[in-house]
Design an enzyme around this catalytic site. Structure first.
Site, PDB file in Angstrom:
ATOM      1  N   SER A  45       0.790  -1.241   0.000  1.00 22.85           N
ATOM      2  CA  SER A  45       0.000   0.000   0.000  1.00 22.85           C
ATOM      3  C   SER A  45       0.812   1.275   0.000  1.00 22.85           C
ATOM      4  O   SER A  45       0.238   2.363  -0.148  1.00 22.85           O
ATOM      5  CB  SER A  45      -0.974   0.002   1.181  1.00 22.85           C
ATOM      6  OG  SER A  45      -2.045  -0.882   0.935  1.00 22.85           O
ATOM      7  N   HIS A 280       3.388   5.961   5.096  1.00 20.03           N
ATOM      8  CA  HIS A 280       2.416   4.959   4.672  1.00 20.03           C
ATOM      9  C   HIS A 280       3.053   3.592   4.810  1.00 20.03           C
ATOM     10  O   HIS A 280       4.209   3.396   4.461  1.00 20.03           O
ATOM     11  CB  HIS A 280       1.974   5.168   3.227  1.00 20.03           C
ATOM     12  CG  HIS A 280       0.570   4.708   2.968  1.00 20.03           C
ATOM     13  ND1 HIS A 280       0.180   3.390   3.093  1.00 20.03           N
ATOM     14  CD2 HIS A 280      -0.547   5.399   2.628  1.00 20.03           C
ATOM     15  CE1 HIS A 280      -1.112   3.289   2.826  1.00 20.03           C
ATOM     16  NE2 HIS A 280      -1.586   4.490   2.543  1.00 20.03           N
ATOM     17  N   GLY A 282       2.618  -0.788   4.242  1.00 23.70           N
ATOM     18  CA  GLY A 282       2.106  -1.686   3.224  1.00 23.70           C
ATOM     19  C   GLY A 282       2.122  -3.121   3.712  1.00 23.70           C
ATOM     20  O   GLY A 282       3.101  -3.562   4.322  1.00 23.70           O
ATOM     21  N   GLY A 286       2.338 -11.853   2.922  1.00 19.05           N
ATOM     22  CA  GLY A 286       3.540 -12.272   3.623  1.00 19.05           C
ATOM     23  C   GLY A 286       4.689 -11.292   3.539  1.00 19.05           C
ATOM     24  O   GLY A 286       5.828 -11.645   3.852  1.00 19.05           O
TER      25      GLY A 286
END
Length: 434
Positions: A45, A280, A282, A286
Protein backbone atom coordinates in the site's frame (compact mmCIF):
# COMPACT_ATOMS: atom_id res chain seq x y z
CA UNK A 1 14.59 -10.67 12.80
CA UNK A 2 14.94 -13.75 14.99
CA UNK A 3 12.38 -12.54 17.52
CA UNK A 4 9.69 -11.84 14.91
CA UNK A 5 10.59 -14.63 12.43
CA UNK A 6 11.58 -12.29 9.59
CA UNK A 7 13.83 -14.06 7.03
CA UNK A 8 14.85 -10.88 5.18
CA UNK A 9 14.83 -7.11 5.66
CA UNK A 10 16.12 -4.09 3.75
CA UNK A 11 16.47 -0.59 5.20
CA UNK A 12 17.12 2.80 3.64
CA UNK A 13 17.79 6.01 5.59
CA UNK A 14 18.04 9.54 4.20
CA UNK A 15 19.69 11.96 6.63
CA UNK A 16 21.52 15.25 6.07
CA UNK A 17 21.34 14.67 2.33
CA UNK A 18 23.07 11.28 2.53
CA UNK A 19 21.41 7.96 1.76
CA UNK A 20 22.43 4.75 3.51
CA UNK A 21 20.91 1.47 2.31
CA UNK A 22 21.53 -2.16 3.23
CA UNK A 23 19.91 -5.56 3.58
CA UNK A 24 20.08 -8.58 5.86
CA UNK A 25 18.88 -12.15 5.73
CA UNK A 26 17.49 -14.00 2.73
CA UNK A 27 14.86 -13.56 0.05
CA UNK A 28 13.23 -16.95 0.71
CA UNK A 29 13.62 -19.81 3.15
CA UNK A 30 13.11 -22.26 0.27
CA UNK A 31 15.53 -20.76 -2.27
CA UNK A 32 17.64 -18.30 -0.26
CA UNK A 33 19.58 -15.44 -1.78
CA UNK A 34 21.09 -12.65 0.31
CA UNK A 35 18.90 -9.56 0.67
CA UNK A 36 20.60 -6.32 -0.35
CA UNK A 37 19.58 -2.72 -1.06
CA UNK A 38 18.51 -3.64 -4.59
CA UNK A 39 16.34 -6.61 -3.68
CA UNK A 40 12.76 -6.18 -4.85
CA UNK A 41 9.99 -6.26 -2.26
CA UNK A 42 6.27 -5.83 -2.69
CA UNK A 43 5.78 -2.37 -1.19
CA UNK A 44 2.03 -3.02 -1.11
CA UNK A 45 0.00 0.00 0.00
CA UNK A 46 2.93 2.39 -0.13
CA UNK A 47 1.86 2.18 -3.79
CA UNK A 48 -1.14 4.37 -2.88
CA UNK A 49 1.14 7.37 -2.38
CA UNK A 50 2.62 6.69 -5.84
CA UNK A 51 -0.84 6.53 -7.41
CA UNK A 52 -1.76 9.78 -5.66
CA UNK A 53 1.47 11.44 -6.83
CA UNK A 54 0.61 10.55 -10.43
CA UNK A 55 -2.88 12.02 -9.86
CA UNK A 56 -1.24 15.21 -8.60
CA UNK A 57 0.91 15.32 -11.74
CA UNK A 58 -2.34 15.28 -13.73
CA UNK A 59 -3.76 17.97 -11.43
CA UNK A 60 -0.66 20.02 -12.18
CA UNK A 61 -1.32 19.58 -15.90
CA UNK A 62 -4.94 20.68 -15.51
CA UNK A 63 -6.28 17.26 -16.53
CA UNK A 64 -7.77 16.30 -13.15
CA UNK A 65 -9.44 18.33 -10.37
CA UNK A 66 -9.57 17.05 -6.81
CA UNK A 67 -13.02 18.59 -6.26
CA UNK A 68 -14.46 17.12 -9.48
CA UNK A 69 -17.01 14.29 -9.27
CA UNK A 70 -15.63 10.88 -10.19
CA UNK A 71 -18.20 10.79 -13.01
CA UNK A 72 -16.37 13.69 -14.67
CA UNK A 73 -13.77 11.10 -15.72
CA UNK A 74 -15.77 7.86 -15.43
CA UNK A 75 -19.36 8.74 -16.43
CA UNK A 76 -20.55 5.19 -15.74
CA UNK A 77 -19.20 5.09 -12.16
CA UNK A 78 -21.79 3.29 -10.04
CA UNK A 79 -22.20 1.91 -6.53
CA UNK A 80 -25.03 0.25 -4.66
CA UNK A 81 -25.70 3.67 -3.13
CA UNK A 82 -26.65 5.72 -6.19
CA UNK A 83 -26.45 9.03 -4.31
CA UNK A 84 -22.91 8.32 -3.08
CA UNK A 85 -21.83 7.39 -6.60
CA UNK A 86 -23.22 10.64 -7.99
CA UNK A 87 -21.61 12.84 -5.31
CA UNK A 88 -18.25 11.11 -4.83
CA UNK A 89 -15.26 13.25 -5.81
CA UNK A 90 -11.61 12.58 -6.54
CA UNK A 91 -10.83 13.99 -3.09
CA UNK A 92 -13.04 11.35 -1.47
CA UNK A 93 -10.90 8.76 -3.26
CA UNK A 94 -7.48 10.07 -2.21
CA UNK A 95 -8.57 10.56 1.42
CA UNK A 96 -10.42 7.25 1.99
CA UNK A 97 -13.66 9.06 2.79
CA UNK A 98 -15.98 7.48 0.20
CA UNK A 99 -17.58 5.17 2.76
CA UNK A 100 -18.15 2.15 0.49
CA UNK A 101 -16.61 -1.30 0.97
CA UNK A 102 -12.87 -0.82 0.74
CA UNK A 103 -11.44 -4.33 0.89
CA UNK A 104 -12.37 -5.83 -2.45
CA UNK A 105 -9.58 -7.80 -4.15
CA UNK A 106 -11.59 -9.28 -7.01
CA UNK A 107 -9.52 -10.70 -9.86
CA UNK A 108 -10.42 -9.49 -13.37
CA UNK A 109 -7.50 -11.11 -15.13
CA UNK A 110 -4.22 -9.75 -16.44
CA UNK A 111 -5.59 -7.87 -19.44
CA UNK A 112 -5.32 -4.12 -19.96
CA UNK A 113 -9.06 -3.89 -19.21
CA UNK A 114 -8.74 -5.23 -15.65
CA UNK A 115 -9.16 -1.83 -13.94
CA UNK A 116 -12.08 -0.91 -16.16
CA UNK A 117 -13.82 -4.20 -15.36
CA UNK A 118 -13.12 -3.83 -11.61
CA UNK A 119 -14.64 -0.33 -11.51
CA UNK A 120 -17.70 -1.51 -13.46
CA UNK A 121 -18.25 -4.26 -10.86
CA UNK A 122 -18.21 -1.72 -8.02
CA UNK A 123 -21.95 -1.30 -8.63
CA UNK A 124 -22.28 -4.24 -6.21
CA UNK A 125 -20.17 -2.66 -3.43
CA UNK A 126 -22.08 -1.89 -0.27
CA UNK A 127 -22.00 1.57 1.31
CA UNK A 128 -20.63 0.86 4.80
CA UNK A 129 -20.82 4.44 6.12
CA UNK A 130 -22.28 7.67 4.66
CA UNK A 131 -20.19 9.46 2.03
CA UNK A 132 -17.61 11.71 3.66
CA UNK A 133 -18.71 11.11 7.26
CA UNK A 134 -16.71 8.23 8.82
CA UNK A 135 -13.16 7.64 7.68
CA UNK A 136 -12.13 4.09 6.91
CA UNK A 137 -9.43 2.64 4.73
CA UNK A 138 -10.47 2.08 1.12
CA UNK A 139 -8.43 -0.06 -1.23
CA UNK A 140 -11.17 0.00 -3.86
CA UNK A 141 -10.98 3.81 -4.09
CA UNK A 142 -7.42 3.59 -5.37
CA UNK A 143 -8.39 1.25 -8.18
CA UNK A 144 -10.82 4.00 -9.22
CA UNK A 145 -7.92 6.48 -9.13
CA UNK A 146 -5.89 4.10 -11.30
CA UNK A 147 -8.75 3.97 -13.78
CA UNK A 148 -8.98 7.78 -13.82
CA UNK A 149 -5.27 7.86 -14.68
CA UNK A 150 -5.93 5.48 -17.57
CA UNK A 151 -8.89 7.48 -18.89
CA UNK A 152 -7.07 10.82 -18.71
CA UNK A 153 -3.78 9.60 -20.23
CA UNK A 154 -5.23 7.07 -22.67
CA UNK A 155 -2.64 4.53 -21.51
CA UNK A 156 -2.48 1.75 -18.91
CA UNK A 157 -1.88 2.63 -15.27
CA UNK A 158 1.53 0.98 -15.40
CA UNK A 159 2.61 2.92 -18.50
CA UNK A 160 1.41 6.23 -17.09
CA UNK A 161 3.09 5.69 -13.72
CA UNK A 162 6.37 4.72 -15.32
CA UNK A 163 6.33 7.68 -17.73
CA UNK A 164 5.02 10.33 -15.33
CA UNK A 165 6.97 9.34 -12.22
CA UNK A 166 9.42 6.43 -12.31
CA UNK A 167 11.31 7.46 -15.44
CA UNK A 168 11.84 11.14 -14.53
CA UNK A 169 12.89 10.20 -10.99
CA UNK A 170 15.21 7.41 -12.14
CA UNK A 171 13.36 4.67 -10.22
CA UNK A 172 14.78 2.11 -12.62
CA UNK A 173 14.26 -0.97 -10.44
CA UNK A 174 10.56 -0.37 -9.68
CA UNK A 175 8.21 -2.74 -11.51
CA UNK A 176 4.57 -3.86 -11.44
CA UNK A 177 4.33 -7.62 -11.93
CA UNK A 178 5.88 -11.00 -11.30
CA UNK A 179 6.77 -11.15 -15.00
CA UNK A 180 8.91 -8.03 -14.60
CA UNK A 181 10.27 -8.94 -11.16
CA UNK A 182 11.46 -12.41 -12.13
CA UNK A 183 14.65 -11.12 -13.79
CA UNK A 184 15.71 -9.36 -10.56
CA UNK A 185 16.61 -10.54 -7.07
CA UNK A 186 13.12 -10.65 -5.58
CA UNK A 187 11.84 -11.33 -2.09
CA UNK A 188 8.93 -13.69 -1.46
CA UNK A 189 6.46 -13.51 1.39
CA UNK A 190 6.41 -15.73 4.45
CA UNK A 191 3.61 -16.84 6.73
CA UNK A 192 4.41 -18.01 10.28
CA UNK A 193 3.21 -21.56 10.91
CA UNK A 194 4.03 -23.21 14.24
CA UNK A 195 6.47 -20.35 14.86
CA UNK A 196 8.43 -21.11 11.69
CA UNK A 197 8.53 -18.92 8.55
CA UNK A 198 7.14 -20.68 5.49
CA UNK A 199 6.81 -19.35 1.94
CA UNK A 200 3.25 -18.22 1.29
CA UNK A 201 1.46 -18.32 -2.06
CA UNK A 202 0.21 -16.64 -4.23
CA UNK A 203 2.97 -14.08 -4.64
CA UNK A 204 1.07 -11.17 -6.20
CA UNK A 205 -2.24 -9.35 -5.95
CA UNK A 206 -4.61 -9.33 -8.97
CA UNK A 207 -3.68 -6.80 -11.67
CA UNK A 208 -6.86 -4.80 -10.99
CA UNK A 209 -5.39 -3.84 -7.61
CA UNK A 210 -2.04 -2.64 -8.97
CA UNK A 211 -2.83 1.05 -8.17
CA UNK A 212 -3.75 -0.12 -4.67
CA UNK A 213 -0.64 -2.10 -3.79
CA UNK A 214 1.05 -3.59 -6.83
CA UNK A 215 4.35 -1.72 -7.09
CA UNK A 216 7.44 -3.87 -6.50
CA UNK A 217 10.48 -1.82 -5.54
CA UNK A 218 13.73 -1.54 -3.64
CA UNK A 219 14.73 0.54 -0.64
CA UNK A 220 17.19 2.39 -2.90
CA UNK A 221 14.36 3.43 -5.24
CA UNK A 222 12.18 4.31 -2.24
CA UNK A 223 14.88 6.67 -1.01
CA UNK A 224 14.86 8.34 -4.45
CA UNK A 225 11.08 8.67 -4.18
CA UNK A 226 11.36 10.02 -0.61
CA UNK A 227 13.95 12.60 -1.68
CA UNK A 228 11.50 13.87 -4.31
CA UNK A 229 8.71 14.27 -1.75
CA UNK A 230 11.10 16.11 0.57
CA UNK A 231 12.29 18.41 -2.22
CA UNK A 232 10.88 21.27 -4.27
CA UNK A 233 8.95 19.23 -6.84
CA UNK A 234 11.77 18.85 -9.36
CA UNK A 235 13.58 15.74 -10.53
CA UNK A 236 17.35 15.40 -10.24
CA UNK A 237 17.80 16.83 -13.76
CA UNK A 238 15.88 19.96 -12.78
CA UNK A 239 12.66 19.13 -14.63
CA UNK A 240 9.58 20.14 -12.69
CA UNK A 241 7.12 17.37 -11.86
CA UNK A 242 5.03 19.17 -9.23
CA UNK A 243 4.79 22.71 -7.97
CA UNK A 244 5.95 23.23 -4.40
CA UNK A 245 2.33 24.09 -3.54
CA UNK A 246 0.95 20.79 -4.84
CA UNK A 247 3.78 18.84 -3.23
CA UNK A 248 3.02 20.52 0.11
CA UNK A 249 -0.70 19.87 -0.38
CA UNK A 250 -0.03 16.13 -0.33
CA UNK A 251 1.23 16.39 3.26
CA UNK A 252 -1.41 18.88 4.39
CA UNK A 253 -4.27 17.37 6.45
CA UNK A 254 -7.40 16.93 4.35
CA UNK A 255 -9.46 14.82 6.78
CA UNK A 256 -9.28 13.23 10.21
CA UNK A 257 -8.43 9.54 10.03
CA UNK A 258 -8.44 7.18 13.01
CA UNK A 259 -7.15 7.86 16.52
CA UNK A 260 -4.53 10.65 16.32
CA UNK A 261 -3.87 10.26 12.60
CA UNK A 262 -4.93 12.57 9.81
CA UNK A 263 -4.75 11.99 6.09
CA UNK A 264 -3.36 14.23 3.36
CA UNK A 265 -3.40 13.24 -0.30
CA UNK A 266 -2.97 9.49 0.38
CA UNK A 267 -0.24 10.05 3.03
CA UNK A 268 -0.94 9.48 6.72
CA UNK A 269 0.11 12.34 8.97
CA UNK A 270 0.95 12.35 12.67
CA UNK A 271 2.48 15.16 14.73
CA UNK A 272 4.91 14.08 17.45
CA UNK A 273 6.49 16.70 19.72
CA UNK A 274 5.95 19.37 17.10
CA UNK A 275 7.39 17.30 14.25
CA UNK A 276 5.19 16.05 11.42
CA UNK A 277 5.61 12.48 10.27
CA UNK A 278 4.37 11.70 6.75
CA UNK A 279 4.13 7.98 6.14
CA UNK A 280 2.42 4.96 4.67
CA UNK A 281 2.74 1.28 5.44
CA UNK A 282 2.11 -1.69 3.22
CA UNK A 283 0.92 -5.26 3.82
CA UNK A 284 1.20 -7.73 0.93
CA UNK A 285 0.91 -11.52 0.99
CA UNK A 286 3.54 -12.27 3.62
CA UNK A 287 5.46 -9.01 3.11
CA UNK A 288 5.23 -5.83 5.19
CA UNK A 289 6.99 -2.49 4.99
CA UNK A 290 6.80 1.24 5.62
CA UNK A 291 8.04 4.51 4.17
CA UNK A 292 8.23 7.37 6.67
CA UNK A 293 9.29 10.99 6.05
CA UNK A 294 10.01 13.90 8.39
CA UNK A 295 9.63 16.89 6.01
CA UNK A 296 10.79 19.52 8.52
CA UNK A 297 14.10 17.63 8.86
CA UNK A 298 14.49 16.46 5.27
CA UNK A 299 14.77 12.92 6.63
CA UNK A 300 13.26 9.58 5.67
CA UNK A 301 13.39 5.87 6.37
CA UNK A 302 12.15 2.85 4.41
CA UNK A 303 11.94 -0.65 5.88
CA UNK A 304 10.86 -3.66 3.82
CA UNK A 305 10.42 -7.16 5.22
CA UNK A 306 9.31 -10.53 3.88
CA UNK A 307 7.29 -11.79 6.83
CA UNK A 308 3.70 -11.50 7.96
CA UNK A 309 5.15 -10.27 11.26
CA UNK A 310 7.39 -7.72 9.60
CA UNK A 311 5.23 -4.91 10.96
CA UNK A 312 6.55 -5.63 14.44
CA UNK A 313 10.11 -5.29 13.12
CA UNK A 314 9.58 -2.10 11.13
CA UNK A 315 7.68 -0.63 14.09
CA UNK A 316 10.74 -1.15 16.30
CA UNK A 317 13.13 0.16 13.65
CA UNK A 318 11.16 3.33 12.90
CA UNK A 319 10.81 4.09 16.63
CA UNK A 320 14.60 3.73 16.94
CA UNK A 321 15.06 6.04 13.93
CA UNK A 322 12.73 8.65 15.41
CA UNK A 323 14.65 8.63 18.69
CA UNK A 324 18.22 8.58 17.36
CA UNK A 325 17.86 10.61 14.16
CA UNK A 326 14.95 12.96 14.94
CA UNK A 327 15.18 13.23 18.72
CA UNK A 328 11.51 12.43 19.28
CA UNK A 329 9.69 9.62 21.03
CA UNK A 330 6.08 8.57 20.85
CA UNK A 331 4.60 9.13 24.32
CA UNK A 332 4.00 5.93 26.26
CA UNK A 333 0.30 5.13 26.55
CA UNK A 334 -1.39 5.68 29.89
CA UNK A 335 -3.86 2.89 30.54
CA UNK A 336 -7.05 3.22 32.55
CA UNK A 337 -9.40 0.73 34.16
CA UNK A 338 -12.99 0.83 32.97
CA UNK A 339 -16.07 -0.13 34.92
CA UNK A 340 -17.20 -3.75 34.50
CA UNK A 341 -20.43 -2.45 32.96
CA UNK A 342 -18.41 -0.67 30.25
CA UNK A 343 -16.49 -3.85 29.40
CA UNK A 344 -19.81 -5.70 29.16
CA UNK A 345 -21.22 -3.04 26.84
CA UNK A 346 -18.22 -3.30 24.47
CA UNK A 347 -18.00 -7.11 24.44
CA UNK A 348 -19.41 -8.82 21.39
CA UNK A 349 -18.87 -9.85 17.78
CA UNK A 350 -17.66 -7.37 15.15
CA UNK A 351 -17.51 -8.11 11.42
CA UNK A 352 -15.49 -6.79 8.46
CA UNK A 353 -14.66 -7.98 4.96
CA UNK A 354 -11.22 -9.48 5.63
CA UNK A 355 -11.67 -10.64 9.22
CA UNK A 356 -14.02 -10.84 12.16
CA UNK A 357 -13.17 -9.86 15.72
CA UNK A 358 -14.65 -10.88 19.03
CA UNK A 359 -14.26 -9.10 22.35
CA UNK A 360 -14.70 -11.49 25.26
CA UNK A 361 -15.06 -10.71 28.94
CA UNK A 362 -12.08 -11.89 31.01
CA UNK A 363 -10.63 -11.41 34.48
CA UNK A 364 -8.37 -8.67 33.08
CA UNK A 365 -11.25 -6.87 31.32
CA UNK A 366 -11.51 -7.89 27.65
CA UNK A 367 -9.75 -10.34 25.35
CA UNK A 368 -9.51 -9.66 21.59
CA UNK A 369 -9.78 -12.57 19.14
CA UNK A 370 -9.39 -12.19 15.38
CA UNK A 371 -10.44 -14.60 12.63
CA UNK A 372 -9.26 -14.15 9.02
CA UNK A 373 -11.61 -14.87 6.12
CA UNK A 374 -8.62 -15.63 3.83
CA UNK A 375 -10.18 -13.88 0.83
CA UNK A 376 -6.94 -14.27 -1.15
CA UNK A 377 -6.84 -18.05 -0.60
CA UNK A 378 -3.29 -18.03 0.67
CA UNK A 379 -1.41 -21.33 0.74
CA UNK A 380 -0.85 -22.06 3.55
CA UNK A 381 -3.82 -20.11 4.95
CA UNK A 382 -2.95 -17.53 7.58
CA UNK A 383 -3.10 -18.71 11.17
CA UNK A 384 -5.33 -16.63 13.39
CA UNK A 385 -3.27 -14.81 16.03
CA UNK A 386 -3.60 -15.89 19.65
CA UNK A 387 -5.97 -13.84 21.82
CA UNK A 388 -4.65 -10.53 23.10
CA UNK A 389 -5.42 -8.56 26.22
CA UNK A 390 -7.08 -5.20 25.60
CA UNK A 391 -5.79 -2.14 27.47
CA UNK A 392 -7.82 1.07 27.36
CA UNK A 393 -6.47 4.61 27.16
CA UNK A 394 -10.00 6.08 27.36
CA UNK A 395 -13.59 4.87 27.32
CA UNK A 396 -13.38 4.40 23.54
CA UNK A 397 -9.72 3.89 22.62
CA UNK A 398 -7.56 0.84 23.26
CA UNK A 399 -4.28 -0.94 22.54
CA UNK A 400 -3.71 -4.66 22.08
CA UNK A 401 -0.91 -5.97 24.27
CA UNK A 402 0.08 -9.44 23.12
CA UNK A 403 1.47 -11.53 20.27
CA UNK A 404 1.56 -10.47 16.61
CA UNK A 405 -1.16 -7.87 17.32
CA UNK A 406 0.96 -6.13 19.97
CA UNK A 407 0.68 -2.31 19.87
CA UNK A 408 -2.26 -2.42 17.44
CA UNK A 409 -4.59 0.42 18.37
CA UNK A 410 -8.32 0.76 17.94
CA UNK A 411 -11.39 2.72 18.90
CA UNK A 412 -15.17 2.49 19.15
CA UNK A 413 -17.54 4.70 17.18
CA UNK A 414 -21.05 5.52 18.36
CA UNK A 415 -24.38 6.13 16.64
CA UNK A 416 -27.48 7.20 18.55
CA UNK A 417 -25.72 6.45 21.82
CA UNK A 418 -24.88 2.84 20.91
CA UNK A 419 -21.52 1.33 20.01
CA UNK A 420 -22.01 0.86 16.26
CA UNK A 421 -18.49 0.29 14.92
CA UNK A 422 -15.04 -0.74 16.06
CA UNK A 423 -12.20 0.72 14.00
CA UNK A 424 -8.93 -1.26 14.07
CA UNK A 425 -6.05 -0.92 11.64
CA UNK A 426 -8.07 1.65 9.73
CA UNK A 427 -10.86 -0.87 9.05
CA UNK A 428 -14.39 -0.38 10.30
CA UNK A 429 -15.89 -3.46 11.94
CA UNK A 430 -19.65 -3.40 12.28
CA UNK A 431 -21.12 -4.67 15.50
CA UNK A 432 -23.14 -7.79 14.84
CA UNK A 433 -26.83 -7.44 15.53
CA UNK A 434 -26.94 -3.64 15.14
Amino acid sequence: MSRYHVPGVAVGILHDGTVDVDGWGVTSVEHPLPVDADTLFQIASVTKTITATVIMRLVEQGKVRLDAPVRTYIPTFALKDTDAAARATVKHLVTHTGGWLGDCFADFGNGDDSLERYVAAMVDLEQITPLGEIWHYSNSSFTVLGRIIEVVTGRTYEWATRELLFAPLGMDHSVFSAAEAIVHRTSVGHQITDEQPRVVRPWAFPRATTPVGGVVSTVRDLMTYARFHLGDGTASDGSRLLSEENLALMRTPQANADLDRRVGIAWFLRDVQGLRLQYHGGVAIGQQGVLMLAPQRGAAIAVQTNSVRGGLLHGDVTKWWQKHYLGIEQPAPVYVELAPSRYAKLAGHYTAELSDARLELADTGLLYRSHSHNRLRNDPPPQDPPPSRVAFTSDDQFTLLDGPLKDTRGEFLHANGDVRFMRVGGRVYRRAGI
